[in-house]
Design a protein around this motif. Sequence first.
Motif, PDB file in Angstrom:
ATOM      1  N   VAL A  62      -3.779  52.488 103.307  1.00  0.00           N
ATOM      2  CA  VAL A  62      -2.684  52.581 102.324  1.00  0.00           C
ATOM      3  C   VAL A  62      -3.200  52.268 100.923  1.00  0.00           C
ATOM      4  CG1 VAL A  62      -0.519  51.529 101.576  1.00  0.00           C
ATOM      5  CG2 VAL A  62      -0.850  52.117 103.985  1.00  0.00           C
ATOM      6  N   ALA A  63      -4.010  51.214 100.807  1.00  0.00           N
ATOM      7  CA  ALA A  63      -4.560  50.832  99.499  1.00  0.00           C
ATOM      8  C   ALA A  63      -5.477  51.925  98.947  1.00  0.00           C
ATOM      9  CB  ALA A  63      -5.315  49.515  99.619  1.00  0.00           C
ATOM     10  N   ARG A  65      -5.425  55.144  99.671  1.00  0.00           N
ATOM     11  CA  ARG A  65      -4.629  56.312  99.279  1.00  0.00           C
ATOM     12  C   ARG A  65      -3.932  56.074  97.935  1.00  0.00           C
ATOM     13  NH1 ARG A  65      -2.041  57.659 105.238  1.00  0.00           N
ATOM     14  NH2 ARG A  65      -3.672  59.118 105.926  1.00  0.00           N
ATOM     15  N   ASP A  66      -3.461  54.862  97.734  1.00  0.00           N
ATOM     16  CA  ASP A  66      -2.839  54.530  96.441  1.00  0.00           C
ATOM     17  C   ASP A  66      -3.850  54.648  95.309  1.00  0.00           C
ATOM     18  OD1 ASP A  66      -0.422  54.074  97.662  1.00  0.00           O
ATOM     19  OD2 ASP A  66      -0.623  51.884  97.691  1.00  0.00           O
ATOM     20  N   ASP A  67      -5.075  54.147  95.554  1.00  0.00           N
ATOM     21  CA  ASP A  67      -6.132  54.231  94.535  1.00  0.00           C
ATOM     22  C   ASP A  67      -6.481  55.684  94.241  1.00  0.00           C
ATOM     23  OD1 ASP A  67      -6.224  51.490  94.386  1.00  0.00           O
ATOM     24  OD2 ASP A  67      -8.001  51.287  95.684  1.00  0.00           O
ATOM     25  N   ALA A  69      -4.529  58.347  94.656  1.00  0.00           N
ATOM     26  CA  ALA A  69      -3.425  58.979  93.928  1.00  0.00           C
ATOM     27  C   ALA A  69      -3.448  58.581  92.450  1.00  0.00           C
ATOM     28  CB  ALA A  69      -2.094  58.581  94.558  1.00  0.00           C
ATOM     29  N   ALA A  70      -3.738  57.310  92.187  1.00  0.00           N
ATOM     30  CA  ALA A  70      -3.805  56.839  90.807  1.00  0.00           C
ATOM     31  C   ALA A  70      -4.959  57.496  90.059  1.00  0.00           C
ATOM     32  CB  ALA A  70      -3.946  55.324  90.789  1.00  0.00           C
TER      33      ALA A  70
END
Length: 364
Positions: A62-63, A65-67, A69-70
């Motif tokens: 999850v972390a 994927r967030d990175d 996307a950012a």
Amino acid sequence: MSAQDVSGTSSPSAIDDILAEHAGLEQQLSDPALHDDPAAARRVGKRFAELAPVMATHARLVAARDDLAAARELAADDPAFAEEIPALESTVAELDATLTDLLAPRDPHDGDDVVLEIKSGAGGEESALFAADLARMYLKYCERHGWKAQVLGVTESDLGGYKEATLSIKAKEAVREGVWSRLKFEGGVHRVQRVPVTESQGRIHTSAAGVLIYPEPEELEQVAIDESDLRIDVYRSSGKGGQGVNTTDSAVRITHLPTGIVVTCQNERSQLQNKARAMQVLAARLQAAAEEEAQAAAAQGRAAQIRTVDRSERIRTYNFPENRIADHRIGYKANNLDAVLGGEMDGLLDALVAADRQARLEAQ
């Protein structure tokens, strides 16, 4: 790699189920009432520990994927973020593959402790000596991993070998990949090629010993055993050369009449303790037999364990003259037999685990 390529292949429903189960277990563990029932607390704690690697991998994914996307969002304005994208995509893909593997169907006994039996076979006294070598190998491996290994009973040969030996092996704490996950491939016939101590002409002989391994039930109540189906004999424990010989009839032999399974235990301090441990071993064997019967159609898992110690049927060969060990199921060979017998079994077991994982993924 596009955004679609790293969007994730692990099943959303599967991970959602795990997340919900983990939250429920966490809530149960925080309830003081649970710990009024030690058996229930152990079961909940064990399952909670088994889910830990899944939860940790999911959190990292999850972390990542967030990175990613950012980084994609900021890349249009700052080229530095664009440079980070390939590495983040690779990390997401790796973590997603790991999570998919963790969520794949697995052996439900992987976190279990085990009962391991070693029996001498073809080869007479030399086979018994080799059986003792195998017992020492497993005990040393357990010591390396911090597992608690207990010798429940041994029948010695004239030269100090083992006609048969029964070991109980337990992990110190509940984990997803427990004793069974590492040792479950040991069941079968182990063949040895060497010059026996009884050979005066220096000729190499081939003999064999059999290993049987069973997951040990956490609680005896999990396996129904009718007391009327048992014949229980007590006798005086014996030790080689008169060492440690009990003066009371504390050793216990239990015969399960419907199946003919015989279990002995003599190493506990009292008859009551020996009977309790023998009943646990019997329960493990009956559970394994029931599961083998259920799985016989597929001819997989423990159903593949050899029940007769015939040296022509073997899973592994220990060649002393060439210091070579060979596992015939996966084509594994290594010239480090002395190290393996000293308990350094991880290279061999890693290869077996990897082959099993590959077969499981291909089956999917």
